[in-house]
Each structure stands twice: as C-alpha cells, then as structure tokens.
Write a protein that holds these residues in place. Structure first.
Motif, PDB file in Angstrom:
ATOM      1  N   VAL A  80       0.853  -1.185   0.000  1.00 36.49           N
ATOM      2  CA  VAL A  80       0.000   0.000   0.000  1.00 36.49           C
ATOM      3  C   VAL A  80       0.893   1.241   0.000  1.00 36.49           C
ATOM      4  CG1 VAL A  80      -1.771   1.291   1.250  1.00 36.49           C
ATOM      5  CG2 VAL A  80      -1.809  -1.214   1.253  1.00 36.49           C
ATOM      6  N   GLY A  81       0.643   2.133  -0.952  1.00 37.56           N
ATOM      7  CA  GLY A  81       1.462   3.340  -1.062  1.00 37.56           C
ATOM      8  C   GLY A  81       2.728   3.142  -1.854  1.00 37.56           C
ATOM      9  N   GLY A  82       2.978   1.916  -2.332  1.00 37.57           N
ATOM     10  CA  GLY A  82       4.191   1.632  -3.077  1.00 37.57           C
ATOM     11  C   GLY A  82       3.987   1.765  -4.573  1.00 37.57           C
ATOM     12  N   THR A  83       5.091   1.792  -5.311  1.00 39.21           N
ATOM     13  CA  THR A  83       5.025   1.919  -6.773  1.00 39.21           C
ATOM     14  C   THR A  83       5.666   0.729  -7.473  1.00 39.21           C
ATOM     15  OG1 THR A  83       7.096   3.187  -6.756  1.00 39.21           O
ATOM     16  CG2 THR A  83       5.034   4.446  -6.676  1.00 39.21           C
ATOM     17  N   THR A  84       6.300  -0.138  -6.736  1.00 40.67           N
ATOM     18  CA  THR A  84       6.955  -1.292  -7.343  1.00 40.67           C
ATOM     19  C   THR A  84       6.309  -2.580  -6.856  1.00 40.67           C
ATOM     20  OG1 THR A  84       8.614  -1.371  -5.559  1.00 40.67           O
ATOM     21  CG2 THR A  84       9.160  -0.092  -7.527  1.00 40.67           C
TER      22      THR A  84
END
Length: 463
Positions: A258-262
């Motif tokens: 959650v909140g990550g891009t990878t």
C-alpha cells in the motif's frame, strides 16, 4: 436404498481390519439438447455452469454452482446449492432429497435422468491413521488423508471446508509440514479478525507515509511467507471489496505494498479454510466467483465428528495421553476406567463443537477427576443417559413415542417425515433461544441466512 437387491449409494468394506468405502456408479443422461450421458464413480459430483464443477452445462437458466449429488450409505442425496431457478426431482422442487432409480432432475431448462449402474468403484483411502497431528481411522478420514497426501507434495492451492472445530487449522499446518516447503515459513491470517480497512496492509504491507499512522515501512504476510505457506483462515469472512486484491496476488504471484510503486514477486503456497459453503456464497453474490476458482483447486471437506464416531475412541485416547504426558500409568488408568456406559455416552453425544469440543471435555474431565477414580461423563453438556438401544438427544431428551420408526412403511417416506419433524423442532428451539432473531439463529446453527429462511418458510415456522 436398493433396487433388486443391489445397494445404491456407498457401503463399507472391511479388509484386514480396515474399513473402506465402495460407491455405486451411476449415469446421468441429458434427455434433450445434446442428449449426452456421463458416468459417475465418485462420492460427490457437482453440476453448474462454471469451472470447478464436475459437469459443466452451457445454459443461462442454470446457476454457477447449481447442485451436488453425494453418495451416502442411505442412498444418493441431491443438494441444491442455493440456485436461482431451483432444482426439481420428478416434478417436485427440492432443497435436499434422495434420488430413486430413474429419477428425472430438472435444472433450469436442462433435464437429466439418474440411473444407477450395476457395479461399484472403490474410494481411494490412505493406509495411515494420521496426517500430521490429525487422527482418524474411519473410512471418511482415511479418504481425506489419501487426497491430502497426494496434494501436499504439489504446490496446488487447497480449500478446506467444514464446520468449526473439525480440525481445519491442524490440517493446514500438516499440509505445510509435509510439503517441500516444510522448512520454510508458515504464516496464519484470520480473515475474520482484521477490520476491512486493515486487510490490504496486513496481507500486502505498506510503505512509510502510505496513510495516517504509517510511520514506517511494514512487510505484509505474503512477503513473510515467501518460500513457505500462508494459511488464510475463515476466508469466507473476507470482505467483498478486499477480494480482488487477494485475487491479483493469486493470479500474478506478486504484491505491491500500500502506497508503493513497485511490485515484488512472492513464492507462496496458499491454503484457505472456511466453515461456509462457498459455492452457495458465490451463487448469492457474497463471494467472488473467480477467487473461488483460484482457491478451490483442491477442495477438501472435513466431516463433522458426529459423522465419524468410529474415531472417538482413538481421539479420546490421544487427548487423555496429551493431558498426562509425564504420567503414562495414570493415563492408562483413566482410559481403563471408562465404563461401557460412559463410552456409549461419548459415542451418542452430538458434539456440535466437533473435535475441539471433545478435546476440551476430555481436558476438563481429566483435570477435575480424582487420582484412581474412573472417568465420568456426567459433565457432558445437555446429555442425559439413554436406555440401552436408544440414542440420547441434545438437551437430554429422548425421542417421543410418536417418533417411533414404522417399518411397515417405505424407508424413504419414513425418513422424509422424520427429517421434517427434526427440522421443525430444531428451527423452533433455536429461534426461541435467540429471541426470534433470524440472523443470530442462522449463525448459531451454522447455516446461511437465506437457506435458514427457506427452511422456516418450508416448515411454516413463521411467514
């Protein structure tokens, strides 16, 4: 049920002291359309329009998981799985009913004829009486052990179904320990114990600052279980809005915090468990159909303890010895002191809490018993001693004289009346206990609320 002296359903065969089942084969013939026929030699058989059924029907009037036919010692029991358009046998709409030779089954616009065949097929059983910490010498449990022994060596996702207390947690742990992942992590997630808003973070993790209170990066349970197994307990309680997120992990074997891009790849084996009938939940839109497919690659239904009473002596012995690990002499004394009357009480008790209830009772009884005194079963909740030859009922009540079996009438008629009388009495009693609240009564009975309401309507308990 029999025809011309031939048994229809299943029968037990004892060989070298071990019981196993043989199931009568039968044919289902489509009476219109494709006019195809399928021969069945398995104890259970599901029919519907979606993947996961044993017989797929391409018909919009048939539900995704429409019905199931189960072979029992009393005959072949057809169960409607909460279908939209219902199931009809010989012109009568049914929820559950036993099939007769030549019965005509109407499923939406599809018509099938049921015909038993003259031969039987053996049901594979394990030679072992234990799978991990799970015990069972009954044919029902050794059939399950046979499936689990084969499935454990693979990475297939396994769905465990069954009432509360039947041992699903122990089975899940044993699957992990007996797999190639046994030395890897084993992570448990209870889907009923976490608020919906925290499920995604718990399973997938979150990055620092992803939401208010996220003061540091958190690694989710799927990452913790990498190279091992994650056990999703009470999967039927997973909120509907969280189910697509779990589905993506199962399909792609990768997670995004959650909140990550990878994204991060995960190598995880999934075992799920539920006390709900998820096929019914799919039909009523309470559980995603595609997620069910992904979870029920191997589906195992654990029987209630009342359906495998042959295992009670084995379980009692284990539980007594577990209570007295440092005093085997005392354990043997306790076991040897169980009278025949008390054994009969243990076998007659319905055990609504299943193996968990039996274990708790044994632990309490051993703890409270005096050294040298025999085990006493007076503490069984709601259980009164029954005269020889009679079976006691919950609450200590014996069958009323009006419920005596009339052997002058056909078996199927007497059985139907007896079942209807039981259902009426049970529904009335459990509604009274819960002050008429249908939701609470259905939950206490372990039944789907809509199915519970259909039973109420059927028996005119309330309009």
């Amino acid at each position: 049920m029999s025809q011309g002296g031939e048994t229809i359903g299943t029968r037990l065969v004892v060989d070298a002291g071990r019981a196993s089942r043989r199931v009568t084969r039968y044919r289902l013939t489509e009476l219109a359309g494709h006019a195809r026929a399928v021969e069945v030699s398995t104890p259970s058989f599901r029919i519907g329009t979606r993947e996961g059924n044993d017989l797929l029907l391409d018909d919009s009037t048939v539900s995704r998981f429409h019905l199931e036919i189960v072979a029992t010692s009393a005959g072949f029991l057809l169960r409607d799985l909460g279908s939209t358009n219902g199931t009809w046998i010989d012109g009568l709409r049914v929820i559950e009913a036993y099939l007769r030779p030549g019965s005509v089954i109407q499923i939406g616009s599809v018509t099938l004829r049921f015909d038993p065949l003259p031969d039987e097929a053996p049901v594979p059983t394990s030679s072992h009486e234990q799978f991990g910490r799970v015990l069972g010498r009954s044919a029902a449990m050794r059939e399950i052990f046979s499936v689990l022994e084969r499935a454990s060596s693979s990475d297939a996702t396994i769905m465990l179904e069954g009432e509360s207390g039947t041992g699903k947690e122990l089975v899940a742990e044993a699957i992990h320990r007996m797999s190639r992942r046994g030395d890897g992590p084993y992570v448990v997630f209870d889907c009923a114990a976490v608020p919906s808003s925290l499920v995604e973070s718990a399973l997938l993790g979150h990055e620092k600052g992803a939401f208010t209170g996220a003061d540091a990066r958190h690694v989710g349970l799927f990452e913790e279980a990498d190279s091992g197994t994650i056990f999703l307990d009470e999967i039927g309680e997973l909120p509907l809005d969280q189910q697509p997120k779990l589905l993506r992990v199962l399909e792609r074997r990768e997670i995004r915090r959650v909140g990550g891009t990878t994204t991060h790849k995960v190598d995880v084996r999934i075992v799920a468990a539920t006390n709900r009938d998820l096929a019914r939940e799919v039909n009523r839109g309470a559980f995603r159909e595609d997620l069910y497919y992904r979870l029920a690659v191997v589906r195992v239904v654990l029987p209630a303890l009342r359906e495998r009473t042959d295992d009670i002596p084995l379980l009692v012995e284990r539980f007594v010895r577990d209570c007295l690990p440092s005093d085997p002499g005392r354990a043997q004394q306790v076991l040897g002191g169980i009278s025949e009357e008390n054994w009969q009480r243990l076998l007659r008790h319905p055990w609504p809490g299943n193996v968990r209830e039996l274990r708790n009772f044994i632990e309490r009884t051993v703890a409270l018993s005096r050294p040298g005194a025999p085990m006493d079963t007076e503490g069984l909740p709601g259980m009164a001693a029954a005269p020889a030859g009679e079976v006691a009922r919950p609450g200590g009540q014996l069958p009323a004289t009006e419920g005596a079996i009339d052997i002058e009438r056909p078996f199927i008629d007497v059985k139907a009346e007896t079942l209807a009388r039981f259902e009426r009495e049970y529904l009335t009693s459990i509604l009274e206990r819960h002050a008429g609240n249908i939701s609470r009564a259905a939950a206490a009975a372990g039944l789907d609320r809509m199915y519970f309401k259909r039973l109420l309507k059927k028996h005119l308990v309330r309009e």
